[in-house]
Each structure stands twice: as structure tokens, then as C-alpha cells.
Design an enzyme around this catalytic site. Sequence first.
Site, PDB file in Angstrom:
ATOM      1  N   GLU A 264     -24.534 -14.463  33.934  1.00 32.19           N
ATOM      2  CA  GLU A 264     -25.517 -14.201  32.884  1.00 32.19           C
ATOM      3  C   GLU A 264     -26.853 -14.858  33.205  1.00 32.19           C
ATOM      4  OE1 GLU A 264     -24.707 -14.517  28.311  1.00 32.19           O
ATOM      5  OE2 GLU A 264     -25.515 -16.426  28.980  1.00 32.19           O
TER       6      GLU A 264
ATOM      7  N   TYR B  49     -32.677 -10.395  28.578  1.00 29.76           N
ATOM      8  CA  TYR B  49     -31.287 -10.813  28.734  1.00 29.76           C
ATOM      9  C   TYR B  49     -30.652  -9.875  29.750  1.00 29.76           C
ATOM     10  CZ  TYR B  49     -26.364 -11.618  27.937  1.00 29.76           C
ATOM     11  OH  TYR B  49     -25.047 -11.914  28.131  1.00 29.76           O
TER      12      TYR B  49
END
Length: 388
Positions: free
Chosen positions: A196, A108
Amino acid sequence: MNIHEYQAKEILGSYDISVPRGRMTLTADQVERSAKMMGGRCVVKAQIYAGGRGKAGGVQLVHHPEQAHEVAKELFGKRMVTPQTGPEGLKVRRILVEEPVEIAREFYLSVTLDRNSSRFCVIASAEGGVDIEEVAAKSPEKIQVLTIDPFTGLRPYQARRVALGLGLKGDLAEDCVQLILNLYRCALEKDCSLVEINPLVVTKAGWLLALDAKINFDDNAIFRHWEYHDLMDYSQMDPLEISAGKFDLAYIKLEGNIGCMVNGAGLAMATLDVLKEKGGYPANFLDVGGGATREKVSEAFKIILQDRDVRGVFVNIFGGIMRCDVIAQGIIEAASEVHCTLPIVVRMDGSQVEEGKRLLLESGLNVKTADDLGGGAETIMAMLAGNL
Ligand code: GDP
Ligand code: MN
């Protein structure tokens, strides 16, 4: 402001961040042709303004073009419900077809605006993929957060610490340093509140690749990026929010049945609090801002009435810059135009308040006025209960 994954990937690509080869498509035939071009095997990804698609069937690996066609036919037009969409879901109208990737590891990685420190921060975790929310809740120590000093910017040694913290080594770690620096540059230059990549993957062949991408632009900076308007997909937005945007009004949808019109964010919060204290549930609130005109008040009122959950309207306005009689005229104009018979309570104060109240009470609408916030909330509750 939101954009689709395929658009976010185009932007990341322009910052030298590798993404899988892919095509955005609008029909099942286009999906099939794209699959053929990629040699048959491909990943079919529904484009909606929400994540959590993987678990909802919105991301599917297919093995041949006919299967791609079938999956696409199933997805197009479907309202996809994920934990991020709300119960009505979002309609799939675009599909991204991508080359399949063999994943060795999933991370992530994001750059986001931290509103507490008013700074960008880099967030990274070696436990990337579909369950990052769970990681954040259960084992927050597995998430690295690096706050960036705006004066020095992000320094390579800081990015390197993040990359090493992900467990990367050698060339891959250096590639990741470049990627993090590029991601930060993207967030800064494009005025993003969030960029993101989840998952950022290391492929079995040993490359870093952004397999998913999400970008939110900071609404307060859109004025310096006129090109963003062309990126918007209005089919993914609440139609009432779109109309409110046209008139420069802030409309927020909530879950109750009382429509609220206010001027100013603080007054909005106070209105919602007091309503709840009196046992009421706001259906929405619409902030008309400080210096609204009669036309703006009238449009705002019509937008509130178009919300099908609304059973009554509570107006709470302080007439400072805006005169109360002008507000009253706006309300009367809108309510009469759409033949509104719903109970309305108007609590206002400030300049020309007596004239404003007189206009309302003589309008023939189902309206009552109130002098203070608590009294107004009680009145609308009583009217909804049929006691007034
Ligand atoms: P999200 O669920 O909306 O966040 O959609 P993602 O684009 O992140 O996809 C969900 C998951 O599907 C990813 O975490 C990957 O594990 C998997 N996935 C997506 N694309 C590929 C691919 O090309 N190959 C493989 N093996 N898995 C993929
Ligand atoms: Mn994802």
C-alpha cells in the site's frame, strides 16, 4: 507478517518506485545528524507496525537539526497510540528521517489479495492521504477496484485506465502506469497480501513519489522467503504471539477473561460462539492444530496462562489424531509447573477419553471435565462466578 515503512520503501525502491531520500535511525543523535545531512529541514517519522501516525504526532516536519533532536527525544521510547494500535499502543524504537517533499496532490494506491475472488486487486483513489477509511465508508464511488486475472496478469491498458481514473495526464499518467505494473510485480514476487502506498504524491516539481509505504507478507508463503525473518521487529509484536510462533501454534488475543485452547480453526470458532452465547468472554484462543504432541499442548497451556487477562481456561479438544490422555498429560504438566490454581474446564472427546478424564480429575488441579461444548461453557462460567 508486517514490516516497517522504511523497509517497505527499500523494497519499493528495488522495484523502481521512487521514494523520498531517507535514513533509518535508532537514537536522537542520529536523527540530528541525518537532519544536518538533509540541510536542516526534514520529516521525522516514527516507525511502528501501524498506520494513523500522522494524526498521533508520529510524523513531524521539522525545520532545523536541533528541533529534529528534540522531536526524536520525545518520540523514542514513547508508546504511540493510533486507531490501528489498540489502547496500549506500540513503542517507538526506530525513526525514519526523510527529505521533506512539497505535495501537489495525494493519492491512495494499493495491491492487495481479495480473499473473495482469491485474486490480487489494484485499489486506487484520487482522495488519498490520511482519511482513506472515511472515503471508503462515505463515498465508495471515489475508489477504483480492479481485479487481476492471474492468467493474463495485470495488462498495461488496465493500469492506464487506473492512472487516467486518478486524473493523471501525459507523462505523469505513463509514469503511474509503470508504477502500478511495478507494484503488482512486487506483490506477486514478494508474496505480499498487501502493498500500500498512501499517500502516493505528485510533488510540486511534478514527480510521482511514494510518501508512505506499507507491506504485509502472506504468512503462508514465508517459508519460501527465509530473508523475511531478518526483517521482523519483535519489539512490535505481542510476546505471547512470538512464543506461540516458535512452537508453530496459532495464538489470537481477544478482550475477555477466559483462555481457550482448541484444536482446529472450526472448533475455535464454535468454542468462541458457544462461550459468548453463555455470557462468557474469551481472552484469547490458541489453536494447537491436529497432531500436537504433549510438549506442544503443554507450551500452549503455559502461553494461555501468561496472558494476564485470563481468569479461567476452557479447553475444547477433539482427540482424533491426538489422544485424549496425551492432551491431559500436557495440561497437567504445564499447570503443575506454573502452580496454576485458576479454574479449568476440559471438554474432550475421542480416543482414550476416559483415561484422559481420569488423569485430569486425579491431578489435584482445580479442573472439571465436560462431555459437550455447551455443558463445558456453562461449567467454566459457573466456576468463574464461584458457583462450583
Ligand atoms: P500515516 O499517518 O501513519 O499513514 O503516515 P504517513 O507517512 O502517510 O504520513 C501522514 C501524512 O503526513 C501524509 O499523508 C502527508 O500528508 C504528510 N507528510 C508525510 N511526509 C511529508 C512530507 O515530506 N512533506 C509534507 N508536506 N507532508 C508530509
Ligand atoms: Mn499513510
